[in-house]
Design a protein around this motif. Sequence first.
Motif, PDB file in Angstrom:
ATOM      1  N   ALA A 174       0.620  -1.357  -0.516  1.00 54.86           N
ATOM      2  CA  ALA A 174       0.508  -0.268  -0.246  1.00 54.86           C
ATOM      3  C   ALA A 174       0.970   0.878   0.217  1.00 54.86           C
ATOM      4  CB  ALA A 174      -0.784  -0.331   1.505  1.00 54.86           C
ATOM      5  N   GLY A 175       0.155   2.545  -0.722  1.00 53.36           N
ATOM      6  CA  GLY A 175       1.013   3.970   0.067  1.00 53.36           C
ATOM      7  C   GLY A 175       1.760   4.318  -1.272  1.00 53.36           C
ATOM      8  N   GLN A 176       1.795   3.748  -2.576  1.00 51.77           N
ATOM      9  CA  GLN A 176       1.865   4.516  -3.354  1.00 51.77           C
ATOM     10  C   GLN A 176       1.083   4.440  -4.829  1.00 51.77           C
ATOM     11  OE1 GLN A 176       4.851   0.891  -4.304  1.00 51.77           O
ATOM     12  NE2 GLN A 176       3.102  -0.697  -5.015  1.00 51.77           N
ATOM     13  N   PRO A 177       1.269   4.754  -6.264  1.00 55.60           N
ATOM     14  CA  PRO A 177       0.494   5.324  -6.627  1.00 55.60           C
ATOM     15  C   PRO A 177       0.188   3.695  -7.507  1.00 55.60           C
ATOM     16  CG  PRO A 177       2.168   6.750  -6.680  1.00 55.60           C
ATOM     17  CD  PRO A 177       2.815   5.706  -5.887  1.00 55.60           C
ATOM     18  N   GLY A 178      -1.020   3.542  -7.800  1.00 57.23           N
ATOM     19  CA  GLY A 178      -1.643   2.230  -8.929  1.00 57.23           C
ATOM     20  C   GLY A 178      -0.755   2.391 -10.148  1.00 57.23           C
ATOM     21  N   TRP A 179      -0.084   2.883 -10.757  1.00 50.45           N
ATOM     22  CA  TRP A 179       0.329   2.136 -11.492  1.00 50.45           C
ATOM     23  C   TRP A 179       1.737   2.129 -11.444  1.00 50.45           C
ATOM     24  CZ3 TRP A 179       5.296   4.216 -12.197  1.00 50.45           C
ATOM     25  CH2 TRP A 179       5.817   5.961 -11.910  1.00 50.45           C
ATOM     26  N   VAL A 180       2.808   2.078 -10.384  1.00 44.38           N
ATOM     27  CA  VAL A 180       3.376   1.119 -10.446  1.00 44.38           C
ATOM     28  C   VAL A 180       3.172   0.100 -10.254  1.00 44.38           C
ATOM     29  CG1 VAL A 180       5.491   1.009  -8.826  1.00 44.38           C
ATOM     30  CG2 VAL A 180       4.385   2.655  -8.715  1.00 44.38           C
ATOM     31  N   ALA A 181       2.055  -0.754  -9.484  1.00 42.96           N
ATOM     32  CA  ALA A 181       2.479  -1.932  -9.430  1.00 42.96           C
ATOM     33  C   ALA A 181       1.964  -2.319 -10.947  1.00 42.96           C
ATOM     34  CB  ALA A 181       1.175  -2.849  -8.850  1.00 42.96           C
ATOM     35  N   GLU A 182       1.258  -1.914 -11.376  1.00 44.51           N
ATOM     36  CA  GLU A 182       0.161  -2.241 -13.046  1.00 44.51           C
ATOM     37  C   GLU A 182       1.706  -2.213 -13.948  1.00 44.51           C
ATOM     38  OE1 GLU A 182      -4.540  -1.792 -12.972  1.00 44.51           O
ATOM     39  OE2 GLU A 182      -3.437  -0.176 -14.272  1.00 44.51           O
ATOM     40  N   LEU A 183       2.519  -1.218 -14.246  1.00 48.18           N
ATOM     41  CA  LEU A 183       3.452  -1.236 -14.891  1.00 48.18           C
ATOM     42  C   LEU A 183       4.622  -2.291 -14.527  1.00 48.18           C
ATOM     43  CD1 LEU A 183       5.116  -0.006 -16.851  1.00 48.18           C
ATOM     44  CD2 LEU A 183       5.925   1.865 -14.771  1.00 48.18           C
ATOM     45  N   ALA A 184       5.015  -2.844 -13.424  1.00 51.34           N
ATOM     46  CA  ALA A 184       5.507  -3.427 -12.870  1.00 51.34           C
ATOM     47  C   ALA A 184       5.297  -4.786 -13.420  1.00 51.34           C
ATOM     48  CB  ALA A 184       6.052  -3.937 -12.043  1.00 51.34           C
ATOM     49  N   HIS A 185       4.118  -5.289 -13.854  1.00 51.00           N
ATOM     50  CA  HIS A 185       3.246  -6.603 -14.257  1.00 51.00           C
ATOM     51  C   HIS A 185       3.758  -6.476 -15.665  1.00 51.00           C
ATOM     52  CE1 HIS A 185      -0.085  -8.703 -15.607  1.00 51.00           C
ATOM     53  NE2 HIS A 185       0.609  -9.825 -14.607  1.00 51.00           N
ATOM     54  N   TYR A 186       2.582  -4.821 -16.246  1.00 53.61           N
ATOM     55  CA  TYR A 186       3.578  -5.253 -17.926  1.00 53.61           C
ATOM     56  C   TYR A 186       4.243  -5.512 -17.793  1.00 53.61           C
ATOM     57  CZ  TYR A 186       3.177  -2.479 -22.114  1.00 53.61           C
ATOM     58  OH  TYR A 186       3.983  -2.023 -23.508  1.00 53.61           O
ATOM     59  N   GLU A 187       5.992  -4.378 -17.568  1.00 59.46           N
ATOM     60  CA  GLU A 187       7.121  -5.354 -17.900  1.00 59.46           C
ATOM     61  C   GLU A 187       7.469  -6.738 -17.389  1.00 59.46           C
ATOM     62  OE1 GLU A 187      10.533  -1.753 -18.368  1.00 59.46           O
ATOM     63  OE2 GLU A 187       9.097  -1.289 -16.114  1.00 59.46           O
ATOM     64  N   TRP A 188       6.774  -7.044 -16.610  1.00 58.69           N
ATOM     65  CA  TRP A 188       7.109  -8.447 -16.050  1.00 58.69           C
ATOM     66  C   TRP A 188       6.637  -9.854 -17.103  1.00 58.69           C
ATOM     67  CZ3 TRP A 188       3.240 -12.089 -14.825  1.00 58.69           C
ATOM     68  CH2 TRP A 188       3.583 -13.179 -14.258  1.00 58.69           C
ATOM     69  N   ILE A 189       5.639  -9.444 -17.254  1.00 59.58           N
ATOM     70  CA  ILE A 189       4.419  -9.817 -18.536  1.00 59.58           C
ATOM     71  C   ILE A 189       5.687 -10.973 -20.085  1.00 59.58           C
ATOM     72  CG2 ILE A 189       3.202  -8.468 -20.007  1.00 59.58           C
ATOM     73  CD1 ILE A 189       2.430 -12.403 -18.519  1.00 59.58           C
ATOM     74  N   GLU A 190       6.747  -9.679 -19.796  1.00 64.79           N
ATOM     75  CA  GLU A 190       6.726  -9.622 -21.482  1.00 64.79           C
ATOM     76  C   GLU A 190       7.950 -10.387 -21.163  1.00 64.79           C
ATOM     77  OE1 GLU A 190      10.001  -7.307 -24.998  1.00 64.79           O
ATOM     78  OE2 GLU A 190       8.734  -6.253 -23.009  1.00 64.79           O
ATOM     79  N   THR A 191       9.090 -10.335 -20.059  1.00 63.16           N
ATOM     80  CA  THR A 191      10.075 -11.846 -19.300  1.00 63.16           C
ATOM     81  C   THR A 191       9.136 -13.128 -19.244  1.00 63.16           C
ATOM     82  OG1 THR A 191      11.451  -9.761 -18.706  1.00 63.16           O
ATOM     83  CG2 THR A 191      11.853 -11.840 -17.751  1.00 63.16           C
ATOM     84  N   ALA A 192       7.651 -12.529 -18.555  1.00 63.57           N
ATOM     85  CA  ALA A 192       8.071 -14.306 -18.830  1.00 63.57           C
ATOM     86  C   ALA A 192       7.204 -15.092 -19.575  1.00 63.57           C
ATOM     87  CB  ALA A 192       6.256 -13.813 -17.713  1.00 63.57           C
ATOM     88  N   LEU A 193       6.602 -14.834 -20.740  1.00 63.68           N
ATOM     89  CA  LEU A 193       6.275 -15.414 -22.357  1.00 63.68           C
ATOM     90  C   LEU A 193       8.098 -15.639 -22.801  1.00 63.68           C
ATOM     91  CD1 LEU A 193       2.845 -13.101 -23.720  1.00 63.68           C
ATOM     92  CD2 LEU A 193       3.476 -14.863 -22.014  1.00 63.68           C
TER      93      LEU A 193
END
Length: 257
Positions: free
Chosen positions: A97-116
């Motif tokens: 908690a306590g951070q802009p909502g886009w931080v976790a979503e941007l991390a997921h967006y970058e991670w999914i590329e590596t995961a695939l």
Amino acid sequence: MTESLREQQLRMTRFIRNPQAHEPPPGIEARRLAVYRQLFFGNLQSLLAGNFPVLHASLPREQWQGLTEDFYAVFHCRTPLFTEVAGEFVDYLEGRAGQPGWVAELAHYEWIETALLLSDKAEPDHDPDGDLLDGVPLLSSLAAPLAYTWPVSHIGPDDIPSEMPAEPTLLLARRGADLQVHFSRLAPLAHALLVSLQQWQLTGREHLKALAEIAGVEPAAIEGQGIALLRSLKEQGVVLGTRPNCGAPRRSPLARF
């Protein structure tokens, strides 16, 4: 009683992970401990910066430093593999908690590329020439429909969102035959269909009927568009073909789109 080697190792690793919360192990000078901490923590920071270059560049230095230090100190990773640490960092951010909502979503967006890119999943048996309406369409394991509240594909150091947009960002991530991950924007119907294919083993006709019910329209209103969409997904390799219907649920509780 003299500490066992394991106890000494545990005391040292606790201090290296979180020197603010744990006493340093006796008998080791502070300079050496600082070298060990910089070695281990520096390697982790380099690994995360490499996996999340846009997030790293978009956050103030102090915020990035604080997040990575807290992750290193308190988050208990469930994998020993360096290639999977990025996924653990995404889990950490999603629960913080306590951070802009886009931080976790941007991390997921970058991670999914590596995961695939690193995925070694084998595609299940399927009929590449199966009927996409009367058969059960099979979504490739190397394709993922994504939905984000924030415009993750446009966020960067010079484009930080100040408020949540009215519409979500709907994307398809897929690894192509060129072994590269490609992202494309999705219309709401296309995203809903892909999520349905991902979650439910229904015939193509049943998928479209369920989506029509959720949208509050007659099946005929979206059938033509739905058939064309299934064929387009098949041409792109996102849908592989069909598989036998395994008696899965006949209704799909998808959210209204």
